[in-house]
Design an enzyme around this catalytic site. Structure first.
Site, PDB file in Angstrom:
ATOM      1  CG  HIS A 206      37.941  40.878  41.546  1.00 28.58           C
ATOM      2  ND1 HIS A 206      37.761  40.679  42.854  1.00 28.58           N
ATOM      3  CD2 HIS A 206      39.446  40.638  41.275  1.00 28.58           C
ATOM      4  CE1 HIS A 206      38.979  40.504  43.408  1.00 28.58           C
ATOM      5  NE2 HIS A 206      39.849  40.395  42.333  1.00 28.58           N
TER       6      HIS A 206
HETATM    7  C1  UD1 Z   1      44.108  41.986  39.370  1.00 26.97           C
HETATM    8  C2  UD1 Z   1      44.826  41.151  40.072  1.00 26.97           C
HETATM    9  C3  UD1 Z   1      44.200  40.492  41.402  1.00 26.97           C
HETATM   10  C4  UD1 Z   1      43.545  41.597  42.174  1.00 26.97           C
HETATM   11  C5  UD1 Z   1      42.618  42.274  41.165  1.00 26.97           C
HETATM   12  C6  UD1 Z   1      41.903  43.629  42.000  1.00 26.97           C
HETATM   13  C7  UD1 Z   1      46.799  39.685  39.216  1.00 26.97           C
HETATM   14  C8  UD1 Z   1      47.171  38.525  38.627  1.00 26.97           C
HETATM   15  N1  UD1 Z   1      45.390  39.905  39.308  1.00 26.97           N
HETATM   16  O1  UD1 Z   1      43.105  41.212  38.806  1.00 26.97           O
HETATM   17  O2  UD1 Z   1      45.161  39.868  42.177  1.00 26.97           O
HETATM   18  O3  UD1 Z   1      42.641  41.193  43.133  1.00 26.97           O
HETATM   19  O4  UD1 Z   1      43.542  43.151  40.380  1.00 26.97           O
HETATM   20  O5  UD1 Z   1      41.239  44.473  40.929  1.00 26.97           O
HETATM   21  O6  UD1 Z   1      47.537  40.547  39.098  1.00 26.97           O
HETATM   22  N2  UD1 Z   1      40.436  46.069  33.210  1.00 26.97           N
HETATM   23  C9  UD1 Z   1      39.790  47.279  32.890  1.00 26.97           C
HETATM   24  N3  UD1 Z   1      40.290  48.376  33.653  1.00 26.97           N
HETATM   25  C10 UD1 Z   1      41.358  48.558  34.300  1.00 26.97           C
HETATM   26  C11 UD1 Z   1      42.064  47.152  34.607  1.00 26.97           C
HETATM   27  C12 UD1 Z   1      41.368  45.973  33.935  1.00 26.97           C
HETATM   28  O7  UD1 Z   1      38.725  47.375  32.219  1.00 26.97           O
HETATM   29  O8  UD1 Z   1      41.745  49.495  34.679  1.00 26.97           O
HETATM   30  C13 UD1 Z   1      39.514  44.817  32.788  1.00 26.97           C
HETATM   31  C14 UD1 Z   1      40.414  44.276  31.288  1.00 26.97           C
HETATM   32  O9  UD1 Z   1      39.515  43.923  30.568  1.00 26.97           O
HETATM   33  C15 UD1 Z   1      41.242  43.322  31.935  1.00 26.97           C
HETATM   34  C16 UD1 Z   1      40.559  42.661  33.260  1.00 26.97           C
HETATM   35  O10 UD1 Z   1      39.902  43.623  33.649  1.00 26.97           O
HETATM   36  O11 UD1 Z   1      41.540  42.324  30.839  1.00 26.97           O
HETATM   37  C17 UD1 Z   1      41.279  42.115  34.217  1.00 26.97           C
HETATM   38  O12 UD1 Z   1      42.426  42.817  34.612  1.00 26.97           O
HETATM   39  P1  UD1 Z   1      43.917  42.303  35.220  1.00 26.97           P
HETATM   40  O13 UD1 Z   1      44.788  43.503  35.646  1.00 26.97           O
HETATM   41  O14 UD1 Z   1      44.500  41.303  34.279  1.00 26.97           O
HETATM   42  O15 UD1 Z   1      43.330  41.440  36.486  1.00 26.97           O
HETATM   43  P2  UD1 Z   1      42.390  41.655  37.505  1.00 26.97           P
HETATM   44  O16 UD1 Z   1      41.226  40.533  37.187  1.00 26.97           O
HETATM   45  O17 UD1 Z   1      42.102  43.050  37.700  1.00 26.97           O
END
Ligand code: UD1
Length: 363
Positions: A206
């Site tokens: 991811h």
């Molecule tokens: C975040 C953490 C990362 C961790 C990861 C575990 C930061 C900078 N990064 O990254 O360290 O390893 O979580 O998962 O804080 N999304 C959904 N549903 C959700 C959450 C996210 O669909 O419940 C999608 C959205 O499109 C979003 C993308 O995932 O834009 C990224 O989510 P985000 O929380 O920005 O970062 P992660 O890649 O999950």
């Protein structure tokens, strides 16, 4: 009573905060308000973990959701400040290295409230990783720093953090693993998926550096093609990775890999069972490098560095980067050798959260 606010926000935070809030409650001397920032909000990225781990319902959910780093961090700060003003805790406890960690840490310290950081001191020395920035900054402003492995002590000392703030307490993620291993053993996931112990691989990816660019993701796909040819390969997929598969035009390519099964993100217990019986785990997750070390399962980390070097020296982890030939040859080495019988990292004994509670009470 010591008034604390415990913060969680994203998936890897939930298994870290669970033993901490439980250990705080057990002291009988700490009163804890649990705040969920809402950084992760999907049923499968959040709620399922509260259910599986028996974490109490958050007292407050800030509901921030997804956005750019700046917007997400700022929004968490904006919504967290009134909580602290209203609640006036003695301590705020943040865990890990996600945006919620630094956002809430910064609000805390600016209000003159004491900040404790669980999982302090880890360094990848790669500042292109958003988590590395979050770690450096959170550690710089924390009043108590709870470290998981000796490298963390060295890193913090080099950065000039006074020794009296720093405590090597072990690993709260391993507290959760040990507390749930028996329950996970009752999961029917292998039977449901028709898998045999040792007869399949598990993949998770991811990190933006691996899945946001078509060149890199395609190289990893080259390796996955060979790996799934050897053994059925289970890939519970993070929402970011799902979005990128179609955005980068890679969906067809993955569909053609007949022995690679893409699933939705899994709950903690099913995933722990799946990971514990896997032949090889291929991942870019931080936590899984630690979990496979304790489970005695081979782990190939699809990165050039790790902030958790003890998993390389005392564990089962190997860094393989993103070159397909390197990944495949490391995979073949794992398949032909048994896992070394290395001593477990010091204090990864399931008691880390108890140590944290004790230290906080004694302050
Ligand atoms: C975040 C953490 C990362 C961790 C990861 C575990 C930061 C900078 N990064 O990254 O360290 O390893 O979580 O998962 O804080 N999304 C959904 N549903 C959700 C959450 C996210 O669909 O419940 C999608 C959205 O499109 C979003 C993308 O995932 O834009 C990224 O989510 P985000 O929380 O920005 O970062 P992660 O890649 O999950």
């Amino acid at each position: 009573m010591l008034k604390t606010v415990a913060v969680c926000g994203a998936r890897p935070n939930f298994m870290k905060i669970a033993p901490v809030v439980e250990a705080f409650a057990q002291t009988g001397r700490m009163q804890t308000l649990l705040v969920h920032t809402g950084q992760h909000y999907d049923e499968r990225m959040s709620r399922l973990f509260f259910k599986d781990l028996g974490i109490p319902e958050p007292d407050i959910n800030l509901g921030v959701g997804s956005a750019s780093h700046a917007v997400q961090t700022a929004e968490i700060m904006r919504r967290f400040e009134p909580v602290l003003l209203d609640h006036q805790p003695d301590w705020v406890v943040v865990v890990g290295d996600v945006n919620s960690t630094i956002a809430c840490g910064l609000v805390t310290t600016k209000l003159g409230i004491k900040l404790a950081h669980v999982e302090a001191g880890l360094r990848s020395f790669d500042r292109t990783m958003p988590e590395e920035i979050n770690r450096l900054l959170t550690d710089a402003i924390s009043d108590l720093l709870f470290v998981t492995e000796p490298s963390g002590l060295e890193n913090l000392q080099r950065e000039g953090i006074p020794d009296e703030k720093v405590h090597l307490v072990g690993n709260v993620m391993i507290d959760t693993l040990k507390a749930n291993l028996e329950k996970a053993g009752r999961s029917t996931i292998l039977k449901d998926m028709d898998l045999q112990p040792g007869g399949y691989n598990v993949v998770t990816l991811h990190r933006p550096s691996n899945v946001d660019h078509v060149e890199t993701f395609s190289r990893i796909a080259d390796a996955l093609e060979v790996i799934q040819d050897d053994l059925p390969t289970i890939f519970p997929m993070h929402p970011r990775t799902v979005n990128n598969l179609s955005r980068l035009g890679l969906a067809d390519r993955f569909e053609r890999m007949k022995r690679l099964r893409i699933l939705e993100p899994m709950g903690y217990l099913d995933f722990l069972k799946l990971m514990s019986e896997a032949a090889v785990v291929l991942t870019d997750s931080g936590g899984m490098q630690e979990e496979t070390t304790i489970l005695g399962v081979w782990c190939l980390t699809v990165r050039e560095n790790t902030e958790r070097p003890i998993t390389l020296t005392s564990g089962t982890n190997t860094l393989v980067g993103t070159d397909p030939a390197r990944i495949v040859s490391a995979y073949r080495r794992c398949r032909s050798a048994s896992v070394p019988d290395a001593p477990m990292p010091d204090k990864w004994d399931g008691q880390a959260a108890g140590r944290i509670a004790e230290i906080m009470c004694s302050r």
